[in-house]
Structure formats: structure tokens, C-alpha cells
Motif scaffolding. Structure first.
Motif, PDB file in Angstrom:
ATOM      1  N   UNK A 146      64.983  12.439   0.138  1.00 25.36           N
ATOM      2  CA  UNK A 146      63.893  12.144  -0.779  1.00 25.36           C
ATOM      3  C   UNK A 146      63.765  13.273  -1.783  1.00 25.36           C
ATOM      4  N   UNK A 147      62.985  12.996  -2.846  1.00 28.39           N
ATOM      5  CA  UNK A 147      62.789  13.999  -3.881  1.00 28.39           C
ATOM      6  C   UNK A 147      61.607  14.888  -3.568  1.00 28.39           C
ATOM      7  N   UNK A 148      61.586  16.023  -4.203  1.00 20.93           N
ATOM      8  CA  UNK A 148      60.518  16.995  -3.977  1.00 20.93           C
ATOM      9  C   UNK A 148      59.162  16.437  -4.418  1.00 20.93           C
ATOM     10  N   UNK A 149      59.115  15.810  -5.592  1.00 25.75           N
ATOM     11  CA  UNK A 149      57.856  15.230  -6.059  1.00 25.75           C
ATOM     12  C   UNK A 149      57.444  14.067  -5.161  1.00 25.75           C
ATOM     13  N   UNK A 150      58.409  13.343  -4.615  1.00 28.56           N
ATOM     14  CA  UNK A 150      58.091  12.245  -3.700  1.00 28.56           C
ATOM     15  C   UNK A 150      57.463  12.769  -2.417  1.00 28.56           C
ATOM     16  N   UNK A 151      57.846  13.962  -2.005  1.00 29.94           N
ATOM     17  CA  UNK A 151      57.310  14.557  -0.777  1.00 29.94           C
ATOM     18  C   UNK A 151      55.923  15.143  -1.033  1.00 29.94           C
ATOM     19  N   UNK A 152      55.772  15.935  -2.080  1.00 31.72           N
ATOM     20  CA  UNK A 152      54.544  16.694  -2.313  1.00 31.72           C
ATOM     21  C   UNK A 152      53.563  16.019  -3.277  1.00 31.72           C
ATOM     22  N   UNK A 153      53.978  14.974  -3.944  1.00 28.94           N
ATOM     23  CA  UNK A 153      53.135  14.320  -4.927  1.00 28.94           C
ATOM     24  C   UNK A 153      53.046  12.838  -4.596  1.00 28.94           C
ATOM     25  N   UNK A 154      52.765  11.984  -5.582  1.00 21.11           N
ATOM     26  CA  UNK A 154      52.674  10.549  -5.344  1.00 21.11           C
ATOM     27  C   UNK A 154      53.124   9.789  -6.578  1.00 21.11           C
ATOM     28  N   UNK A 155      53.256   8.473  -6.454  1.00 20.24           N
ATOM     29  CA  UNK A 155      53.724   7.669  -7.585  1.00 20.24           C
ATOM     30  C   UNK A 155      52.627   6.761  -8.141  1.00 20.24           C
ATOM     31  N   UNK A 156      51.439   6.742  -7.535  1.00 22.85           N
ATOM     32  CA  UNK A 156      50.291   6.022  -8.080  1.00 22.85           C
ATOM     33  C   UNK A 156      49.088   6.958  -8.085  1.00 22.85           C
ATOM     34  N   UNK A 157      48.223   6.783  -9.081  1.00 18.95           N
ATOM     35  CA  UNK A 157      47.073   7.665  -9.240  1.00 18.95           C
ATOM     36  C   UNK A 157      45.818   6.852  -9.552  1.00 18.95           C
ATOM     37  N   UNK A 158      44.706   7.198  -8.909  1.00 25.55           N
ATOM     38  CA  UNK A 158      43.436   6.565  -9.298  1.00 25.55           C
ATOM     39  C   UNK A 158      42.869   7.260 -10.535  1.00 25.55           C
ATOM     40  N   UNK A 159      42.318   6.471 -11.439  1.00 28.07           N
ATOM     41  CA  UNK A 159      41.677   7.026 -12.622  1.00 28.07           C
ATOM     42  C   UNK A 159      40.258   6.455 -12.689  1.00 28.07           C
ATOM     43  N   UNK A 160      39.289   7.339 -12.893  1.00 26.73           N
ATOM     44  CA  UNK A 160      37.886   6.928 -13.009  1.00 26.73           C
ATOM     45  C   UNK A 160      37.566   6.708 -14.477  1.00 26.73           C
ATOM     46  N   UNK A 161      36.902   5.589 -14.760  1.00 25.66           N
ATOM     47  CA  UNK A 161      36.588   5.212 -16.140  1.00 25.66           C
ATOM     48  C   UNK A 161      35.088   4.991 -16.250  1.00 25.66           C
ATOM     49  N   UNK A 162      34.462   5.656 -17.227  1.00 21.70           N
ATOM     50  CA  UNK A 162      33.036   5.442 -17.466  1.00 21.70           C
ATOM     51  C   UNK A 162      32.776   5.464 -18.964  1.00 21.70           C
ATOM     52  N   UNK A 163      31.603   4.960 -19.343  1.00 18.13           N
ATOM     53  CA  UNK A 163      31.241   4.948 -20.756  1.00 18.13           C
ATOM     54  C   UNK A 163      29.737   5.018 -20.900  1.00 18.13           C
ATOM     55  N   UNK A 164      29.321   5.444 -22.090  1.00 20.15           N
ATOM     56  CA  UNK A 164      27.913   5.464 -22.432  1.00 20.15           C
ATOM     57  C   UNK A 164      27.762   4.707 -23.739  1.00 20.15           C
ATOM     58  N   UNK A 165      27.108   3.569 -23.781  1.00 19.25           N
ATOM     59  CA  UNK A 165      26.468   2.846 -22.696  1.00 19.25           C
ATOM     60  C   UNK A 165      27.508   2.128 -21.830  1.00 19.25           C
ATOM     61  N   UNK A 166      27.051   1.537 -20.731  1.00 16.59           N
ATOM     62  CA  UNK A 166      27.930   0.740 -19.865  1.00 16.59           C
ATOM     63  C   UNK A 166      28.550  -0.359 -20.723  1.00 16.59           C
ATOM     64  N   UNK A 167      29.862  -0.571 -20.551  1.00 14.35           N
ATOM     65  CA  UNK A 167      30.559  -1.542 -21.393  1.00 14.35           C
ATOM     66  C   UNK A 167      31.602  -2.303 -20.589  1.00 14.35           C
ATOM     67  N   UNK A 168      32.172  -3.313 -21.233  1.00 15.52           N
ATOM     68  CA  UNK A 168      33.327  -3.999 -20.661  1.00 15.52           C
ATOM     69  C   UNK A 168      34.526  -3.092 -20.849  1.00 15.52           C
TER      70      UNK A 168
END
Length: 164
Positions: free
Chosen positions: A18-40
Motif C-alpha cells: 500500500x501507499x504511504x498516504x493510503x496508510x496515514x491519510x484517507x481518500x474521502x473527506x467530510x466538509x462542513x458547509x454553512x451560510x448566513x443566512x441559512x440557504x439552499x
């Protein structure tokens, strides 16, 4: 002694396969999204395919790679009636652990595993917070109308000013 040798063999095999980044990192990431005001909010990939639709605040998990040696590209669109639409790009960069392949993952990790899994990339920002701007101008159904001097109503003529 046999157990220690077996442990070293298992660890060496794991690093080589396996690769080094595959061992110590990941291939998917959560991202938090917010806005002012609340929107679609809508998240689309590089092909324009919508992968998420909802409202803020939201958390979306994004793949870091989009093919062999190709980082993923996404856009987040914020929209709300009475506010200007806003489109924000989501960027990925090369993960520092990818360069660890020189020492740990070897050629297989650097040229095959990490590029194929997307683990060679990581999310630049894991939190997007946007402030939307209220729309100032409104679209009119009639549009702009230009009058000739002979078409101006008599009640308007009293307010005309001669420009020199």
C-alpha cells in the motif's frame, strides 16, 4: 524471536502493498458547509453531476480523487430567494504523506496505490462558511422603455429640464 520476525514481515508486507498516504491519510473527506443566512446548497462534481442537495448547515463527504493521478473538483452553490447566488470551488492539494512513499511505500505506493485510491490528495479547507449578499436590483417585466419627445405624457413635460 519468531513472533518478532513474523511481526516485522507483516508490517513490511503492509507497507509494500500500500501507499504511504493510503496508510496515514484517507481518500474521502467530510466538509462542513454553512451560510448566513441559512440557504439552499448544492454540491456538483467536475462533470456537473449533483452529488448533494440540501440546506445549510450541512456536512458532505467528498472523494479526494477523480481517477488515476487526477484530483477531484467540486463546486458548492448557495442560493436563497432575495439573495445573490454564490458559487464556491472546493480544492484538493497533494497530501504530505504522499511523499512518505519515498521512504515507506516505495514505487508501488507512489505510482499505483495512492494515485489510484485518491489518497495522494487532501482537502484544503474542511469548513466553508459564506455570507450571502441581498439582491439590490429587481428584474422588471417591462424592461427599459425609451420615449420620443412627442410620446412624453403632458404631465411629465412640466418636469423636463433643458440640458446645455
Amino acid at each position: 524471536m519468531k513472533k518478532a520476525s513474523l511481526l516485522v514481515l507483516v508490517l513490511a508486507t503492509a507497507m509494500i502493498s500500500s501507499g504511504c498516504a493510503s496508510i496515514f491519510s484517507k481518500s474521502t473527506y467530510p466538509i462542513s458547509i454553512s451560510s448566513n443566512p441559512i440557504s439552499s446548497v448544492s454540491v456538483t462534481d467536475s462533470n456537473g453531476m449533483e452529488i448533494f442537495k440540501g440546506s445549510t448547515p450541512a456536512t458532505v463527504t467528498l472523494k479526494a480523487g477523480n481517477g488515476f493521478f487526477k484530483r477531484a473538483v467540486y463546486q458548492i452553490k448557495f442560493s436563497k430567494a432575495g439573495y445573490d447566488e454564490k458559487i464556491v470551488p472546493v480544492n484538493f492539494k497533494v497530501d504530505g504523506w504522499y511523499w512518505g512513499n519515498i521512504l515507506l511505500g516505495g514505487v508501488i505506493g507512489m505510482l499505483i496505490v495512492d494515485p489510484a485510491t485518491g489518497a495522494m490528495y487532501k482537502l484544503e479547507e474542511n469548513f466553508i462558511n459564506e455570507t450571502l449578499t441581498q439582491t439590490v436590483a429587481k428584474n422588471s417585466k417591462d424592461g427599459l422603455k425609451v420615449y420620443g419627445l412627442e410620446e412624453i405624457p403632458a404631465t411629465w413635460k412640466a418636469h423636463l429640464v433643458l440640458l446645455k
